[in-house]
Design a protein around this motif. Structure first.
Motif, PDB file in Angstrom:
ATOM      1  N   PRO A 100       0.785  -1.340   0.135  1.00 35.45           N
ATOM      2  CA  PRO A 100      -0.050  -0.023   0.144  1.00 35.45           C
ATOM      3  C   PRO A 100       0.994   1.431  -0.022  1.00 35.45           C
ATOM      4  CG  PRO A 100      -0.132  -1.002   2.132  1.00 35.45           C
ATOM      5  CD  PRO A 100       0.470  -1.910   1.301  1.00 35.45           C
ATOM      6  N   HIS A 101       2.068   1.216   0.367  1.00 31.13           N
ATOM      7  CA  HIS A 101       2.869   2.435   0.680  1.00 31.13           C
ATOM      8  C   HIS A 101       3.714   2.739  -0.544  1.00 31.13           C
ATOM      9  CE1 HIS A 101       5.474  -0.925   1.827  1.00 31.13           C
ATOM     10  NE2 HIS A 101       6.527  -0.331   1.516  1.00 31.13           N
ATOM     11  N   LEU A 102       3.652   1.694  -1.499  1.00 31.12           N
ATOM     12  CA  LEU A 102       4.320   1.945  -2.947  1.00 31.12           C
ATOM     13  C   LEU A 102       3.464   2.424  -3.979  1.00 31.12           C
ATOM     14  CD1 LEU A 102       6.888  -1.261  -2.636  1.00 31.12           C
ATOM     15  CD2 LEU A 102       7.298   1.089  -1.931  1.00 31.12           C
ATOM     16  N   SER A 103       4.007   3.042  -4.989  1.00 29.51           N
ATOM     17  CA  SER A 103       3.133   3.324  -6.199  1.00 29.51           C
ATOM     18  C   SER A 103       3.376   2.124  -7.035  1.00 29.51           C
ATOM     19  CB  SER A 103       3.974   4.428  -7.173  1.00 29.51           C
ATOM     20  OG  SER A 103       5.415   3.819  -7.537  1.00 29.51           O
ATOM     21  N   ALA A 104       2.458   2.191  -8.218  1.00 29.45           N
ATOM     22  CA  ALA A 104       2.101   1.127  -8.747  1.00 29.45           C
ATOM     23  C   ALA A 104       3.706   0.717  -9.619  1.00 29.45           C
ATOM     24  CB  ALA A 104       1.159   1.579 -10.048  1.00 29.45           C
ATOM     25  N   LEU A 105       4.308   1.666 -10.110  1.00 33.87           N
ATOM     26  CA  LEU A 105       5.589   1.416 -10.602  1.00 33.87           C
ATOM     27  C   LEU A 105       6.445   0.670  -9.745  1.00 33.87           C
ATOM     28  CD1 LEU A 105       7.404   2.020 -13.280  1.00 33.87           C
ATOM     29  CD2 LEU A 105       8.338   3.933 -11.616  1.00 33.87           C
ATOM     30  N   ASP A 106       6.737   1.098  -8.355  1.00 36.71           N
ATOM     31  CA  ASP A 106       7.447   0.510  -7.561  1.00 36.71           C
ATOM     32  C   ASP A 106       6.916  -0.759  -7.092  1.00 36.71           C
ATOM     33  OD1 ASP A 106       9.477   2.587  -7.528  1.00 36.71           O
ATOM     34  OD2 ASP A 106       8.468   3.718  -6.001  1.00 36.71           O
ATOM     35  N   ASN A 107       5.743  -0.885  -6.998  1.00 32.44           N
ATOM     36  CA  ASN A 107       5.182  -2.363  -6.655  1.00 32.44           C
ATOM     37  C   ASN A 107       5.760  -3.356  -7.904  1.00 32.44           C
ATOM     38  OD1 ASN A 107       2.942  -3.206  -4.631  1.00 32.44           O
ATOM     39  ND2 ASN A 107       2.462  -1.279  -5.073  1.00 32.44           N
ATOM     40  N   GLY A 134      -1.384  -1.116 -20.122  1.00 28.88           N
ATOM     41  CA  GLY A 134      -2.191   0.080 -20.410  1.00 28.88           C
ATOM     42  C   GLY A 134      -2.182   1.082 -18.895  1.00 28.88           C
ATOM     43  N   LEU A 135      -1.203   0.896 -18.329  1.00 27.31           N
ATOM     44  CA  LEU A 135      -1.417   1.732 -16.871  1.00 27.31           C
ATOM     45  C   LEU A 135      -0.370   2.683 -16.979  1.00 27.31           C
ATOM     46  CD1 LEU A 135      -2.023  -1.304 -14.619  1.00 27.31           C
ATOM     47  CD2 LEU A 135      -3.681   0.268 -15.215  1.00 27.31           C
ATOM     48  N   SER A 136       0.346   3.193 -17.904  1.00 25.92           N
ATOM     49  CA  SER A 136       1.381   4.045 -17.841  1.00 25.92           C
ATOM     50  C   SER A 136       1.119   5.396 -17.212  1.00 25.92           C
ATOM     51  CB  SER A 136       1.912   4.369 -19.236  1.00 25.92           C
ATOM     52  OG  SER A 136       2.730   3.367 -19.779  1.00 25.92           O
ATOM     53  N   ALA A 137      -0.253   5.898 -17.234  1.00 27.12           N
ATOM     54  CA  ALA A 137      -0.733   6.968 -16.721  1.00 27.12           C
ATOM     55  C   ALA A 137      -1.082   6.637 -15.136  1.00 27.12           C
ATOM     56  CB  ALA A 137      -2.230   7.396 -17.403  1.00 27.12           C
ATOM     57  N   HIS A 138      -0.884   5.720 -14.545  1.00 24.35           N
ATOM     58  CA  HIS A 138      -1.107   5.421 -13.232  1.00 24.35           C
ATOM     59  C   HIS A 138       0.208   4.808 -12.589  1.00 24.35           C
ATOM     60  CE1 HIS A 138      -5.525   5.723 -13.806  1.00 24.35           C
ATOM     61  NE2 HIS A 138      -5.561   4.949 -14.993  1.00 24.35           N
ATOM     62  N   ALA A 139       1.117   4.962 -13.063  1.00 24.93           N
ATOM     63  CA  ALA A 139       2.628   4.489 -12.668  1.00 24.93           C
ATOM     64  C   ALA A 139       2.884   5.340 -11.387  1.00 24.93           C
ATOM     65  CB  ALA A 139       3.822   5.068 -13.570  1.00 24.93           C
ATOM     66  N   GLY A 140       2.214   6.378 -10.979  1.00 26.82           N
ATOM     67  CA  GLY A 140       2.745   6.897  -9.652  1.00 26.82           C
ATOM     68  C   GLY A 140       1.636   6.932  -8.756  1.00 26.82           C
ATOM     69  N   SER A 141       0.626   6.218  -8.930  1.00 29.66           N
ATOM     70  CA  SER A 141      -0.565   6.114  -8.168  1.00 29.66           C
ATOM     71  C   SER A 141      -0.296   4.951  -6.946  1.00 29.66           C
ATOM     72  CB  SER A 141      -1.688   5.596  -8.840  1.00 29.66           C
ATOM     73  OG  SER A 141      -2.049   6.684  -9.754  1.00 29.66           O
ATOM     74  N   LYS A 142      -0.968   5.198  -5.729  1.00 32.41           N
ATOM     75  CA  LYS A 142      -0.799   4.202  -4.822  1.00 32.41           C
ATOM     76  C   LYS A 142      -2.041   3.299  -4.918  1.00 32.41           C
ATOM     77  CE  LYS A 142       2.803   5.973  -2.362  1.00 32.41           C
ATOM     78  NZ  LYS A 142       2.488   6.868  -1.314  1.00 32.41           N
ATOM     79  N   PRO A 143      -2.092   2.065  -4.379  1.00 28.36           N
ATOM     80  CA  PRO A 143      -2.885   1.347  -4.706  1.00 28.36           C
ATOM     81  C   PRO A 143      -4.373   1.600  -4.452  1.00 28.36           C
ATOM     82  CG  PRO A 143      -1.303  -0.041  -3.915  1.00 28.36           C
ATOM     83  CD  PRO A 143      -0.699   1.402  -3.682  1.00 28.36           C
ATOM     84  N   ARG A 144      -4.539   2.401  -3.295  1.00 25.88           N
ATOM     85  CA  ARG A 144      -5.809   2.828  -3.043  1.00 25.88           C
ATOM     86  C   ARG A 144      -6.425   3.797  -4.100  1.00 25.88           C
ATOM     87  NH1 ARG A 144      -2.023   5.860   0.225  1.00 25.88           N
ATOM     88  NH2 ARG A 144      -1.986   8.167  -0.065  1.00 25.88           N
ATOM     89  N   LYS A 145      -5.601   4.128  -5.057  1.00 26.07           N
ATOM     90  CA  LYS A 145      -6.040   5.281  -5.794  1.00 26.07           C
ATOM     91  C   LYS A 145      -6.441   4.535  -7.209  1.00 26.07           C
ATOM     92  CE  LYS A 145      -5.458   9.272  -3.860  1.00 26.07           C
ATOM     93  NZ  LYS A 145      -6.714  10.214  -3.366  1.00 26.07           N
ATOM     94  N   LEU A 146      -6.341   2.992  -7.148  1.00 26.41           N
ATOM     95  CA  LEU A 146      -6.571   2.133  -8.422  1.00 26.41           C
ATOM     96  C   LEU A 146      -7.871   1.653  -8.138  1.00 26.41           C
ATOM     97  CD1 LEU A 146      -2.803   0.488  -8.637  1.00 26.41           C
ATOM     98  CD2 LEU A 146      -3.829   2.523 -10.081  1.00 26.41           C
ATOM     99  N   SER A 147      -8.598   1.452  -9.330  1.00 26.13           N
ATOM    100  CA  SER A 147      -9.877   0.803  -9.473  1.00 26.13           C
ATOM    101  C   SER A 147      -9.422  -0.589  -9.290  1.00 26.13           C
ATOM    102  CB  SER A 147     -10.566   0.870 -10.657  1.00 26.13           C
ATOM    103  OG  SER A 147      -9.752   0.222 -11.765  1.00 26.13           O
ATOM    104  N   GLY A 148     -10.407  -1.633  -9.142  1.00 27.81           N
ATOM    105  CA  GLY A 148     -10.200  -3.094  -8.837  1.00 27.81           C
ATOM    106  C   GLY A 148      -9.302  -3.829 -10.051  1.00 27.81           C
TER     107      GLY A 148
END
Length: 361
Positions: A100-107, A134-148
């Motif tokens: 949860p503390h890592l971005s999508a990229l760092d995950n 297809g998730l380049s735009a969400h690379a910096g997002s944390k998991p809580r900001k992502l849809s299922g």
């Protein structure tokens, strides 16, 4: 036999590539004993009721549950004594388990970093995987900001980023809503088609298994009861669980030419000419219901039944019947209303012989 089926049969034993396992796990009174093999590029789905042992088998492959016996070889290498984190195995869990503390990229970069890649190398590889998903735009997002659906694709990218030789998918679509599930299933099918190693999928959903897998392995009570291609399993179910899974009425009996005497029940007329122990199957949609005993019907099969339950099944009504031959029947809402169907009502069920399918038991 297709090229895929030939590879599935021949590869593990003949070349040492792919998965070659016999998973024996004893836990209290439960015993799992499942032989499992798969060729590189093959997707195998483990199906079975709750408590059958599917998840135990998957955890044993991942090294999270120790084997009590048997063996586990991947590309010819013994894995029984290899620590889970050292196995060339990627896992996608039902609840994703993203950090949860890592971005999508760092995950996604986490796995390669653990395998010795530099931070720059790991993040560059992770960016490529997110682009493929297809998730380049969400690379910096944390998991809580992502849809299922987005979280599921990040979890898949994280599993694939280490280039595993065995990919384990534990109910990967179970947490998604129906619309998202449809989209992600199609995307997952695309990624699995490009995956060059072995993938093992655990699912309760027959549609997920039919769409995603090359071969199904059905487990009940810790053992394999049937395996084969999705089309073969769907056409030739061998247990009540499988028949229910693929939506068929299934009976076992003794055949004498075109007549099958059901164990403990009436006879069923079929078009197949067989002798000896057989299964007989037919879909609920092949059943026609009548409130009065029909006269002049061309159907050779006629049974007196009682309605014990009604439920919506897709755009139809499914009637659960008991009596001479317990069965399920599908009919339209209008037909159910015209027949005045309700629990306790007596009906006559007919099925044409041409709509049954008999095969050796």
């Amino acid at each position: 036999m297709t090229d895929t089926e030939k590879t599935a049969v021949d590869a593990p034993a003949g070349t040492g590539e792919g998965l070659d396992a016999r998973l024996v796990v004893e836990r209290g009174t439960f015993r799992l004993d499942v032989p499992l093999s798969a060729a590189p590029g093959e997707v195998v789905a483990l199906l079975g009721p709750n408590g059958a042992g599917k998840t135990t088998a998957l955890r044993a492959l991942a090294g999270l549950v120790p084997l009590s016996g048997g063996h586990l070889r991947l590309d010819g290498a013994e894995l029984e004594r290899t620590r889970p984190e050292s196995r060339p195995v990627g896992v996608v869990f039902q609840d994703y388990l993203l950090f949860p503390h890592l971005s999508a990229l760092d995950n996604v970069a986490f796995g390669p970093r653990c395998h010795g890649a530099t931070k720059a190398e790991a993040r560059a590889g992770a960016a490529e995987w997110l682009e493929r998903m297809g998730l380049s735009a969400h690379a910096g997002s944390k998991p809580r900001k992502l849809s299922g659906g987005q979280a599921q694709r990040v979890a898949l990218a994280r599993a694939l980023a280490t280039h595993p030789r065995l990919l384990l998918l534990d109910e990967p679509l179970a947490a998604l809503d129906a619309r998202t599930r449809l989209d992600v299933r199609a995307q997952l099918r695309h990624h699995l088609a490009d995956f060059e190693a072995v993938a093992v999928l655990v699912t309760h959903d027959p549609l997920d298994a039919m769409v995603l897998a090359d071969r199904l392995v059905v487990i009940e009570d810790g053992r394999v009861v049937q395996e084969g291609t999705p089309s073969d399993i769907a056409r030739h179910p061998r247990t009540d669980y499988i028949a229910h899974l693929v939506g068929l009425n299934l009976y076992r009996g003794e055949a004498q030419r075109h007549t099958v005497r059901v164990d403990g029940g009436p006879a069923i007329t079929t078009t197949e000419d067989l002798t000896g122990p057989v299964f007989v199957a037919f879909p609920p949609g092949a059943v026609t219901l009548h409130r009065d005993r029909p006269t002049g019907s061309s159907a050779r099969n006629l049974w007196r039944c009682e309605v014990v339950g009604l439920e919506t099944h897709g755009d139809q009504i499914r009637a659960d019947l008991t009596g001479e031959l317990p069965l399920a029947a599908d009919l339209t809402t209008i037909a159910a209303a015209e027949l005045d169907l309700r629990p306790g009502a007596t009906v006559w069920a007919t099925v044409k012989a041409t709509q049954t399918h008999a095969y050796p038991a």
